[in-house]
Structure formats: structure tokens, C-alpha cells
Design a protein around this motif. Structure first.
Motif, PDB file in Angstrom:
ATOM      1  N   ALA A 113      31.292   0.838  18.899  1.00 45.44           N
ATOM      2  CA  ALA A 113      30.783   1.626  18.673  1.00 45.44           C
ATOM      3  C   ALA A 113      30.389   0.735  17.091  1.00 45.44           C
ATOM      4  CB  ALA A 113      31.443   2.962  18.120  1.00 45.44           C
ATOM      5  N   ILE A 114      31.926   0.260  16.739  1.00 45.08           N
ATOM      6  CA  ILE A 114      32.097  -0.792  15.093  1.00 45.08           C
ATOM      7  C   ILE A 114      30.854  -1.635  15.050  1.00 45.08           C
ATOM      8  CG2 ILE A 114      33.552  -1.986  13.463  1.00 45.08           C
ATOM      9  CD1 ILE A 114      35.394  -0.068  15.148  1.00 45.08           C
ATOM     10  N   SER A 115      31.115  -1.987  15.967  1.00 46.69           N
ATOM     11  CA  SER A 115      29.974  -3.224  15.765  1.00 46.69           C
ATOM     12  C   SER A 115      28.468  -2.824  16.013  1.00 46.69           C
ATOM     13  CB  SER A 115      29.736  -4.453  17.333  1.00 46.69           C
ATOM     14  OG  SER A 115      28.712  -5.176  17.271  1.00 46.69           O
ATOM     15  N   LEU A 116      27.574  -2.102  16.598  1.00 49.43           N
ATOM     16  CA  LEU A 116      25.904  -1.240  16.366  1.00 49.43           C
ATOM     17  C   LEU A 116      26.179  -0.757  15.224  1.00 49.43           C
ATOM     18  CD1 LEU A 116      26.127  -0.617  20.623  1.00 49.43           C
ATOM     19  CD2 LEU A 116      24.991  -1.791  18.944  1.00 49.43           C
ATOM     20  N   ALA A 117      28.030  -0.688  15.007  1.00 46.59           N
ATOM     21  CA  ALA A 117      27.041   0.774  13.123  1.00 46.59           C
ATOM     22  C   ALA A 117      26.987  -0.247  12.866  1.00 46.59           C
ATOM     23  CB  ALA A 117      28.115   1.798  13.078  1.00 46.59           C
ATOM     24  N   GLY A 118      27.700  -1.128  12.202  1.00 49.25           N
ATOM     25  CA  GLY A 118      26.580  -2.392  11.198  1.00 49.25           C
ATOM     26  C   GLY A 118      24.754  -2.355  10.971  1.00 49.25           C
ATOM     27  N   LYS A 119      24.246  -1.701  12.542  1.00 45.74           N
ATOM     28  CA  LYS A 119      23.034  -1.746  12.780  1.00 45.74           C
ATOM     29  C   LYS A 119      22.047  -1.258  11.939  1.00 45.74           C
ATOM     30  CE  LYS A 119      20.247  -3.847  15.897  1.00 45.74           C
ATOM     31  NZ  LYS A 119      20.178  -4.009  17.381  1.00 45.74           N
ATOM     32  N   GLY A 120      23.100   0.504  11.930  1.00 51.81           N
ATOM     33  CA  GLY A 120      22.326   1.815  11.623  1.00 51.81           C
ATOM     34  C   GLY A 120      23.547   2.962  12.398  1.00 51.81           C
ATOM     35  N   PRO A 121      23.070   4.006  12.075  1.00 55.56           N
ATOM     36  CA  PRO A 121      23.547   4.763  12.727  1.00 55.56           C
ATOM     37  C   PRO A 121      24.893   5.156  13.497  1.00 55.56           C
ATOM     38  CG  PRO A 121      22.006   5.721  12.031  1.00 55.56           C
ATOM     39  CD  PRO A 121      22.271   4.234  11.208  1.00 55.56           C
ATOM     40  N   VAL A 122      25.365   5.270  14.550  1.00 55.12           N
ATOM     41  CA  VAL A 122      26.177   5.402  15.228  1.00 55.12           C
ATOM     42  C   VAL A 122      27.314   6.766  15.365  1.00 55.12           C
ATOM     43  CG1 VAL A 122      27.164   4.246  17.331  1.00 55.12           C
ATOM     44  CG2 VAL A 122      25.731   3.042  15.928  1.00 55.12           C
ATOM     45  N   THR A 123      27.117   7.249  16.642  1.00 57.37           N
ATOM     46  CA  THR A 123      28.103   8.333  17.311  1.00 57.37           C
ATOM     47  C   THR A 123      28.879   7.850  18.395  1.00 57.37           C
ATOM     48  OG1 THR A 123      26.350   9.727  16.863  1.00 57.37           O
ATOM     49  CG2 THR A 123      27.619  10.734  17.970  1.00 57.37           C
ATOM     50  N   LEU A 124      30.419   8.504  18.023  1.00 62.05           N
ATOM     51  CA  LEU A 124      31.043   7.926  18.827  1.00 62.05           C
ATOM     52  C   LEU A 124      31.824   9.081  19.726  1.00 62.05           C
ATOM     53  CD1 LEU A 124      33.225   5.884  20.377  1.00 62.05           C
ATOM     54  CD2 LEU A 124      34.744   6.486  18.571  1.00 62.05           C
TER      55      LEU A 124
ATOM     56  N   THR B 175      29.796   8.214  13.079  1.00 64.41           N
ATOM     57  CA  THR B 175      30.373   9.381  13.205  1.00 64.41           C
ATOM     58  C   THR B 175      31.228   9.491  14.409  1.00 64.41           C
ATOM     59  OG1 THR B 175      28.153   9.846  12.011  1.00 64.41           O
ATOM     60  CG2 THR B 175      29.090  12.667  13.450  1.00 64.41           C
ATOM     61  N   VAL B 176      31.798  10.150  14.287  1.00 69.17           N
ATOM     62  CA  VAL B 176      33.274  10.154  15.614  1.00 69.17           C
ATOM     63  C   VAL B 176      32.616  12.360  15.774  1.00 69.17           C
ATOM     64  CG1 VAL B 176      35.614  10.874  16.134  1.00 69.17           C
ATOM     65  CG2 VAL B 176      34.985   8.547  14.255  1.00 69.17           C
ATOM     66  N   THR B 177      32.955  12.686  16.886  1.00 65.35           N
ATOM     67  CA  THR B 177      32.590  13.887  17.020  1.00 65.35           C
ATOM     68  C   THR B 177      32.808  14.369  18.259  1.00 65.35           C
ATOM     69  OG1 THR B 177      30.669  15.266  17.864  1.00 65.35           O
ATOM     70  CG2 THR B 177      30.313  13.590  18.534  1.00 65.35           C
ATOM     71  N   ASP B 178      33.593  14.938  18.899  1.00 71.41           N
ATOM     72  CA  ASP B 178      33.916  15.569  20.017  1.00 71.41           C
ATOM     73  C   ASP B 178      32.706  16.461  21.176  1.00 71.41           C
ATOM     74  OD1 ASP B 178      34.426  18.235  18.893  1.00 71.41           O
ATOM     75  OD2 ASP B 178      35.788  18.653  19.312  1.00 71.41           O
ATOM     76  N   SER B 179      31.615  17.114  20.352  1.00 65.88           N
ATOM     77  CA  SER B 179      30.645  17.757  20.714  1.00 65.88           C
ATOM     78  C   SER B 179      29.379  16.635  21.561  1.00 65.88           C
ATOM     79  CB  SER B 179      29.638  18.618  19.140  1.00 65.88           C
ATOM     80  OG  SER B 179      28.713  19.132  19.984  1.00 65.88           O
ATOM     81  N   LEU B 180      29.858  17.513  22.795  1.00 63.85           N
ATOM     82  CA  LEU B 180      28.524  16.172  23.442  1.00 63.85           C
ATOM     83  C   LEU B 180      27.173  16.115  23.567  1.00 63.85           C
ATOM     84  CD1 LEU B 180      26.924  15.401  26.680  1.00 63.85           C
ATOM     85  CD2 LEU B 180      29.118  14.179  25.433  1.00 63.85           C
TER      86      LEU B 180
END
Ligand SMILES: NC(=O)C1=CN([C@@H]2O[C@H](COP(=O)(O)OP(=O)(O)OC[C@H]3O[C@@H](n4cnc5c(N)ncnc54)[C@H](O)[C@@H]3O)[C@@H](O)[C@H]2O)C=CC1
Ligand SMILES: O=C(CO)COP(=O)(O)O
Length: 317
Positions: free
Chosen positions: A16-27, A55-60
Motif C-alpha cells: 500500500a505504501i509503495s502504490l500510494a506513491g502513484k495515487g490514492p490507495v485504500t488499506l 487511507t486506512v479503513t475498517d470498512s470493507l
């Protein structure tokens, strides 16, 4: 780009950290609270702060809005995670990021996805990479395998980042076998070093372990060349030679007779048992896998395992 990562262990967080360098990512994490507050996964990947685009979430529901979902939970949990959230996963690109063979079924992660969510596009991302290296932006190369060639090309482009270079193949069986089986050989290698048997013994185990990997891959109709790539030879080399590997470290503990934290994710343990059963059923000669399964189940000690390997009939290479 629209990507989410399901499973916030060391590997899911690093991707997630690596991909977030390209654009928005949700973990997506079951216990997102602390990570969302601290902007760091202090438990599994300390010292790697989250970029603002993560973005970190517990919402699937929130996480599954993405088109591409990376599944970074341990192998033996994959089926239940997919079953539990089936409704949200139809038609998605589901990319397994786990390494192993399911103990209850004897199949790998791509088959588990296909069996559970048949209308998803199933793929696997695998190869030599420690989570901490990826999160720190160190250069890494992985294999992206997808049976659908066009979807594989799309995923390769979407998931390649500045420091994470993906090669693609359509041979999902070969890719998942490489990642699963190298962990078993890493346990054997760690045990040899832990017991003081020496570097030459480790080189023999790696080479003959690779022969076992090829034997099972041929039986399951994988492409012979896949195992020579990143997902097979590449990951075997990394995992059998580094104390960063949990599989290698479990082997070292077995070799030294010292305790090992049972809560650590060590994929090779269940996989050794699953592959030992597969080899028995198919009458395949996989003595290193047998020895590792025997060590793990206390049927053998290291001396017994070495005797098992060294007293077999002599054969051609
Ligand atoms: N750590 C590494 O360097 C690498 C790991 N991998 C693979 O990634 C997979 C995951 O390993 P790690 O992230 O290292 O393990 P980990 O032990 O750091 O994390 C596992 C995560 O899965 C979560 N989890 C377990 N069951 C779950 C469920 N039912 N629902 C939601 N979350 C659940 C746990 O909460 C934990 O956060 C393994 O198959 C491993 O072989 C692959 C390459 C590198
Ligand atoms: O798969 C890995 C390296 O490619 C990580 O290895 P471990 O799971 O043994 O830590």
C-alpha cells in the motif's frame, strides 16, 4: 488508478505504501484505528510512515469500491476472507499476495479465488521481496501472473511503481508453486544452518529442493520456465539465505532446538504438510519436503532428517 489492499500485515502495508506513491490507495484492516491515528503500522511494519495518499479503513465496503483488490492475508485465511466478503468482491480484479498451498484443499491462492468468486479476474503477485525493502522504496522485481493475458497486462501496468518492477506471465500455477514451495526449502536451509551443518549442506538443500519444486510443477502442468524466474529461483535464493525470512528463522530454531513465537506468520509450515500429502498421493519423490514436515510434526529431529536424505539410493542428477 483504483487499488485497495485487503489485509494490513507487513506485506499488505508495504504494498500500500509503495502504490500510494502513484495515487490514492485504500488499506483495509480489521483493527484500523491505531494505524489511522498514528499513520504507521507500528505492530507489523514500524518505521515506515504512511504517505498522505494512503487511507486506512475498517470498512470493507469502502475498500471494495476499488477495481483492483490486493489480497494480503495469510494463505490459510484467504478462503474465509473471500467467503466472508463475497458480496462485495464479484467482478473485481483479485490479486493474491500470499504464498502457500491451502492445507484443506491442496490448491494455491489463484484456485481458491476462482473457486470462491468465479466471476472475478484472479491473479497472483509473488517473487523475492521483503516487506521492509518495498516500504523503504528499495528496488524490487516481482512476477504478476494472470491466466487472462489482457488483464495481466493491465494489472502489470497498474501495479508497477517507481521501485517495484513487475514481470508478467499467464502461468498462475507455476508462479504460485514457486512462492509456496521455496518457503519449505527455506525452513530446511535454516535448519541446516541452525544445526551447524554448514553452507555446503545449505547449497545442496537449495539445489535438490529446487529439483523437488520442478517435479511438482511438472506434475501440475506448470510451464517449466516459470520456476526459473523471480517467483521460483529468485524467491528461493532470497528466502534460503536471509535471516529476514521468517521461514528461514523457523528452520534455524528447529536446527538449534530453540523456541519460536507461534504467532509469527510462517507460510512454509502448513505448506510443507500440504505438499507432503500431495506428493504421497501422486507418488512424487519429495524427500526434503518430507523431512521438513517430519521436523515440524516432531516425527524427526535434524539428525534423523539428514539420515533420511543421505541414505536414499544413489541416483542420476
Ligand atoms: N512479509 C513479507 O516480507 C512478505 C510476505 N508475503 C506474503 O504475504 C502474506 C501475508 O504475510 P505478512 O503480511 O507478512 O503477514 P503478517 O503476519 O505481517 O500479517 C498478516 C495480516 O493478516 C491479517 N489477517 C489475518 N486473518 C485475517 C482475516 N480473517 N481478515 C482480515 N485480516 C486478517 C492479520 O491481522 C495481519 O495483519 C503471506 O502469505 C506472506 O507469505 C509475501 C512477500 C513478502
Ligand atoms: O516471501 C518472502 C520473501 O520473498 C518473505 O519471506 P518470509 O515469509 O519467510 O518472511
Amino acid at each position: 488508478m483504483s487499488v485497495s489492499v485487503l489485509g494490513a500485515g507487513a506485506f499488505g502495508t508495504a504494498l500500500a505504501i509503495s502504490l500510494a506513491g502513484k495515487g490514492p490507495v485504500t488499506l483495509w484492516a480489521r483493527d484500523a484505528g491505531d494505524m489511522a491515528k498514528r499513520r504507521e503500522n507500528t505492530k507489523r511494519l514500524p518505521g515506515c510512515p504512511f504517505p498522505d495518499t494512503l487511507t486506512v479503513t475498517d470498512s470493507l465496503d469502502q475498500a471494495s469500491a476499488a477495481k483492483i483488490l490486493l489480497l494480503a492475508v495469510p494463505m490459510q485465511r484467504l478462503r474465509s476472507v473471500l467467503e466472508d466478503h463475497k458480496g462485495a468482491l464479484h467482478g473485481k480484479h483479485l490479486v493474491a499476495c500470499c504464498k502457500g498451498i491451502e492445507l484443506s484443499s491442496g490448491v494455491g491462492p489463484v484456485s481458491v479465488i476462482t473457486q470462491t468468486i468465479p466471476d472475478a479476474t484472479a491473479a497472483i503477485l509473488t517473487g523475492p521481496s521483503f516487506a521492509a525493502d518495498i516500504a523503504r522504496g528499495l528496488p524490487t522485481a516481482l512476477t504478476l501472473a494472470c491466466g487472462d493475458a489482457a488483464a495481466g497486462k493491465y494489472l502489470q501496468a497498474e501495479l508497477t511503481t517507481a521501485n517495484l518492477r513487475l514481470y508478467r506471465t499467464t502461468d498462475t500455477i507455476g508462479a504460485e508453486l514457486g512462492g509456496a514451495l521455496k518457503n519449505v526449502v527455506a525452513i530446511a536451509s535454516g535448519a541446516a544452518i541452525g544445526a551447524g551443518l554448514g553452507e555446503s549442506a545449505r547449497a545442496a538443500l537449495m539445489t535438490r529442493g529446487y529439483a523437488e519444486m520442478q517435479r511438482l510443477a511438472a506434475h501440475l502442468k506448470a510451464e517449466p520456465t516459470t520456476l526459473a524466474g523471480l517467483s521460483g529461483f529468485g524467491d528461493l535464493t532470497l528466502t534460503c539465505t536471509s535471516e529476514q525470512s521468517r521461514n528461514y528463522r523457523l528452520g534455524q530454531s528447529l536446527g538449534q532446538g530453540t523456541p519460536f513465537d507461534p504467532s509469527t506468520t510462517v507460510e512454509g509450515a502448513a505448506t510443507a504438510r500440504a505438499v507432503d500429502a500431495l506428493a504421497c498421493e501422486a507418488a512424487l519423490d519429495m524427500p526434503i519436503t518430507r523431512a521438513v514436515a517430519g521436523l515440524l510434526d516432531n516425527q524427526l529431529d535434524v539428525a534423523g532428517a539428514m539420515k533420511l536424505l543421505l541414505t536414499r539410493p544413489l541416483k542420476e542428477e
